[in-house]
Design a protein around this motif. Structure first.
Motif, PDB file in Angstrom:
ATOM      1  N   LEU A   1      -6.653  -3.327  11.525  1.00  0.00           N
ATOM      2  CA  LEU A   1      -6.601  -2.882  10.127  1.00  0.00           C
ATOM      3  C   LEU A   1      -6.316  -1.392   9.980  1.00  0.00           C
ATOM      4  N   ILE A   2      -6.304  -0.666  11.118  1.00  0.00           N
ATOM      5  CA  ILE A   2      -6.213   0.794  11.057  1.00  0.00           C
ATOM      6  C   ILE A   2      -4.890   1.287  11.637  1.00  0.00           C
ATOM      7  N   LYS A   3      -4.246   2.167  10.889  1.00  0.00           N
ATOM      8  CA  LYS A   3      -3.020   2.824  11.358  1.00  0.00           C
ATOM      9  C   LYS A   3      -3.263   4.329  11.327  1.00  0.00           C
ATOM     10  N   THR A   4      -2.777   5.017  12.358  1.00  0.00           N
ATOM     11  CA  THR A   4      -2.967   6.463  12.451  1.00  0.00           C
ATOM     12  C   THR A   4      -1.613   7.144  12.544  1.00  0.00           C
ATOM     13  N   PHE A   5      -1.474   8.246  11.795  1.00  0.00           N
ATOM     14  CA  PHE A   5      -0.234   9.013  11.742  1.00  0.00           C
ATOM     15  C   PHE A   5      -0.545  10.458  12.121  1.00  0.00           C
ATOM     16  N   TYR A   6       0.460  11.112  12.686  1.00  0.00           N
ATOM     17  CA  TYR A   6       0.281  12.484  13.147  1.00  0.00           C
ATOM     18  C   TYR A   6       1.375  13.376  12.566  1.00  0.00           C
ATOM     19  N   SER A   7       0.990  14.587  12.189  1.00  0.00           N
ATOM     20  CA  SER A   7       1.964  15.614  11.837  1.00  0.00           C
ATOM     21  C   SER A   7       1.661  16.816  12.717  1.00  0.00           C
TER      22      SER A   7
ATOM     23  N   VAL B   1      -3.933  11.516  10.178  1.00  0.00           N
ATOM     24  CA  VAL B   1      -4.284  10.680   9.031  1.00  0.00           C
ATOM     25  C   VAL B   1      -4.479   9.254   9.525  1.00  0.00           C
ATOM     26  N   SER B   2      -5.616   8.656   9.173  1.00  0.00           N
ATOM     27  CA  SER B   2      -5.847   7.243   9.467  1.00  0.00           C
ATOM     28  C   SER B   2      -6.067   6.503   8.158  1.00  0.00           C
ATOM     29  N   VAL B   3      -5.518   5.281   8.111  1.00  0.00           N
ATOM     30  CA  VAL B   3      -5.622   4.422   6.938  1.00  0.00           C
ATOM     31  C   VAL B   3      -6.150   3.076   7.394  1.00  0.00           C
ATOM     32  N   CYS B   4      -7.114   2.542   6.657  1.00  0.00           N
ATOM     33  CA  CYS B   4      -7.673   1.234   6.964  1.00  0.00           C
ATOM     34  C   CYS B   4      -7.469   0.333   5.750  1.00  0.00           C
ATOM     35  N   GLY B   5      -6.842  -0.818   5.965  1.00  0.00           N
ATOM     36  CA  GLY B   5      -6.618  -1.753   4.877  1.00  0.00           C
ATOM     37  C   GLY B   5      -5.904  -2.999   5.353  1.00  0.00           C
ATOM     38  N   GLU B   6      -5.894  -4.004   4.491  1.00  0.00           N
ATOM     39  CA  GLU B   6      -5.294  -5.295   4.824  1.00  0.00           C
ATOM     40  C   GLU B   6      -3.810  -5.362   4.491  1.00  0.00           C
ATOM     41  N   GLU B   7      -3.343  -4.527   3.583  1.00  0.00           N
ATOM     42  CA  GLU B   7      -1.937  -4.558   3.177  1.00  0.00           C
ATOM     43  C   GLU B   7      -1.081  -3.720   4.113  1.00  0.00           C
ATOM     44  N   GLU B   8       0.178  -4.107   4.216  1.00  0.00           N
ATOM     45  CA  GLU B   8       1.147  -3.294   4.950  1.00  0.00           C
ATOM     46  C   GLU B   8       1.455  -2.042   4.134  1.00  0.00           C
TER      47      GLU B   8
ATOM     48  N   MET C   1       0.852  -1.174   0.000  1.00  0.00           N
ATOM     49  CA  MET C   1       0.000   0.000   0.000  1.00  0.00           C
ATOM     50  C   MET C   1       0.896   1.234   0.000  1.00  0.00           C
ATOM     51  N   LYS C   2       0.503   2.202  -0.791  1.00  0.00           N
ATOM     52  CA  LYS C   2       1.248   3.454  -0.877  1.00  0.00           C
ATOM     53  C   LYS C   2       0.340   4.599  -0.446  1.00  0.00           C
ATOM     54  N   ILE C   3       0.906   5.499   0.340  1.00  0.00           N
ATOM     55  CA  ILE C   3       0.155   6.654   0.830  1.00  0.00           C
ATOM     56  C   ILE C   3       0.895   7.920   0.424  1.00  0.00           C
ATOM     57  N   TYR C   4       0.140   8.868  -0.105  1.00  0.00           N
ATOM     58  CA  TYR C   4       0.698  10.160  -0.483  1.00  0.00           C
ATOM     59  C   TYR C   4      -0.088  11.260   0.218  1.00  0.00           C
ATOM     60  N   ILE C   5       0.625  12.189   0.817  1.00  0.00           N
ATOM     61  CA  ILE C   5       0.041  13.377   1.421  1.00  0.00           C
ATOM     62  C   ILE C   5       0.552  14.559   0.611  1.00  0.00           C
ATOM     63  N   ASN C   6      -0.348  15.270  -0.029  1.00  0.00           N
ATOM     64  CA  ASN C   6       0.016  16.400  -0.886  1.00  0.00           C
ATOM     65  C   ASN C   6      -0.462  17.675  -0.207  1.00  0.00           C
ATOM     66  N   LYS C   7       0.485  18.406   0.380  1.00  0.00           N
ATOM     67  CA  LYS C   7       0.154  19.599   1.154  1.00  0.00           C
ATOM     68  C   LYS C   7       0.031  20.828   0.260  1.00  0.00           C
TER      69      LYS C   7
ATOM     70  N   MET D   1      -4.037  10.425  -0.416  1.00  0.00           N
ATOM     71  CA  MET D   1      -4.485   9.338  -1.280  1.00  0.00           C
ATOM     72  C   MET D   1      -3.766   8.069  -0.889  1.00  0.00           C
ATOM     73  N   ALA D   2      -4.504   6.953  -0.910  1.00  0.00           N
ATOM     74  CA  ALA D   2      -3.925   5.637  -0.646  1.00  0.00           C
ATOM     75  C   ALA D   2      -4.192   4.751  -1.854  1.00  0.00           C
ATOM     76  N   PHE D   3      -3.169   4.021  -2.289  1.00  0.00           N
ATOM     77  CA  PHE D   3      -3.267   3.074  -3.387  1.00  0.00           C
ATOM     78  C   PHE D   3      -2.958   1.689  -2.836  1.00  0.00           C
ATOM     79  N   SER D   4      -3.753   0.686  -3.232  1.00  0.00           N
ATOM     80  CA  SER D   4      -3.547  -0.661  -2.712  1.00  0.00           C
ATOM     81  C   SER D   4      -4.061  -1.696  -3.708  1.00  0.00           C
ATOM     82  N   ASP D   5      -3.602  -2.928  -3.537  1.00  0.00           N
ATOM     83  CA  ASP D   5      -4.123  -4.043  -4.327  1.00  0.00           C
ATOM     84  C   ASP D   5      -5.386  -4.620  -3.693  1.00  0.00           C
ATOM     85  N   LYS D   6      -5.708  -4.171  -2.484  1.00  0.00           N
ATOM     86  CA  LYS D   6      -6.898  -4.621  -1.758  1.00  0.00           C
ATOM     87  C   LYS D   6      -7.678  -3.384  -1.315  1.00  0.00           C
ATOM     88  N   PRO D   7      -8.944  -3.551  -0.898  1.00  0.00           N
ATOM     89  CA  PRO D   7      -9.721  -2.382  -0.460  1.00  0.00           C
ATOM     90  C   PRO D   7      -8.972  -1.556   0.586  1.00  0.00           C
ATOM     91  N   VAL D   8      -9.151  -0.235   0.503  1.00  0.00           N
ATOM     92  CA  VAL D   8      -8.424   0.684   1.372  1.00  0.00           C
ATOM     93  C   VAL D   8      -9.306   1.900   1.659  1.00  0.00           C
TER      94      VAL D   8
END
Length: 149
Positions: free
Chosen positions: A117-123, A128-135, A1-7, A63-70
């Motif tokens: 399934l949920i990871k949360t990040f802070y700036s 930002v929270s992301v929910c998905g099955e992929e790392e 899974m790839k995550i992009y934060i575009n400020k 935006m999050a990109f994954s091979d599985k639902p995200v």
């Protein structure tokens, strides 16, 4: 899974297109199509090409990109949500609802979430929270379509 934060996006639509091209290149015909409930799907030449989730807050796009639902949600740290006392919990709820594709409901605010399934990040500015099955293998921050150093 790839995550992009575009400020500080000056154009959210252009930023979405840029991130799809950054992730997949320009040699294929990738685009987004939306389901009846508004969930975006990544499509290439008319076929499902992966899963995508989008969120934006105060001119910042996630935006999050994954091979599985995200599902992904980004919120300003100082945003107040009347139905949820903690912004971290709200981002988890929204990310989960986007992951399932069901959308927000009163039920979602009170349900037990699958925390595994949920990871949360802070700036400094956002949660930002992301929910998905992929790392998560990529987290990239950009400033108006330029990679931050």
């Amino acid at each position: 899974m790839k995550i992009y934060i575009n400020k500080h996006c000056s154009d959210i639509s252009l930023a979405k297109k840029f991130l799809i091209e950054l992730n997949f290149g320009t040699d294929k015909n990738y685009c987004m199509e939306y389901s009846d409930n508004g969930k975006p799907n990544l499509v290439c030449d008319g076929k499902q090409a992966g899963f995508i989730s989008i969120s934006h807050s105060d001119g910042t796009l996630a935006m999050a990109f994954s091979d599985k639902p995200v599902g992904i949600d980004i919120e300003s740290k100082d945003r107040k949500i009347s139905v949820c006392p903690y912004i971290e919990d709200w981002t988890k709820i929204e990310a989960y609802c986007k992951y399932t594709g069901e959308g927000l409901s009163k039920k979602a605010v009170s349900m037990k979430l699958p925390e595994h399934l949920i990871k949360t990040f802070y700036s400094d500015e956002y949660v930002v929270s992301v929910c998905g099955e992929e790392e998560i293998d990529t987290i990239a921050t950009l400033i108006d379509n330029r990679l931050a150093q």
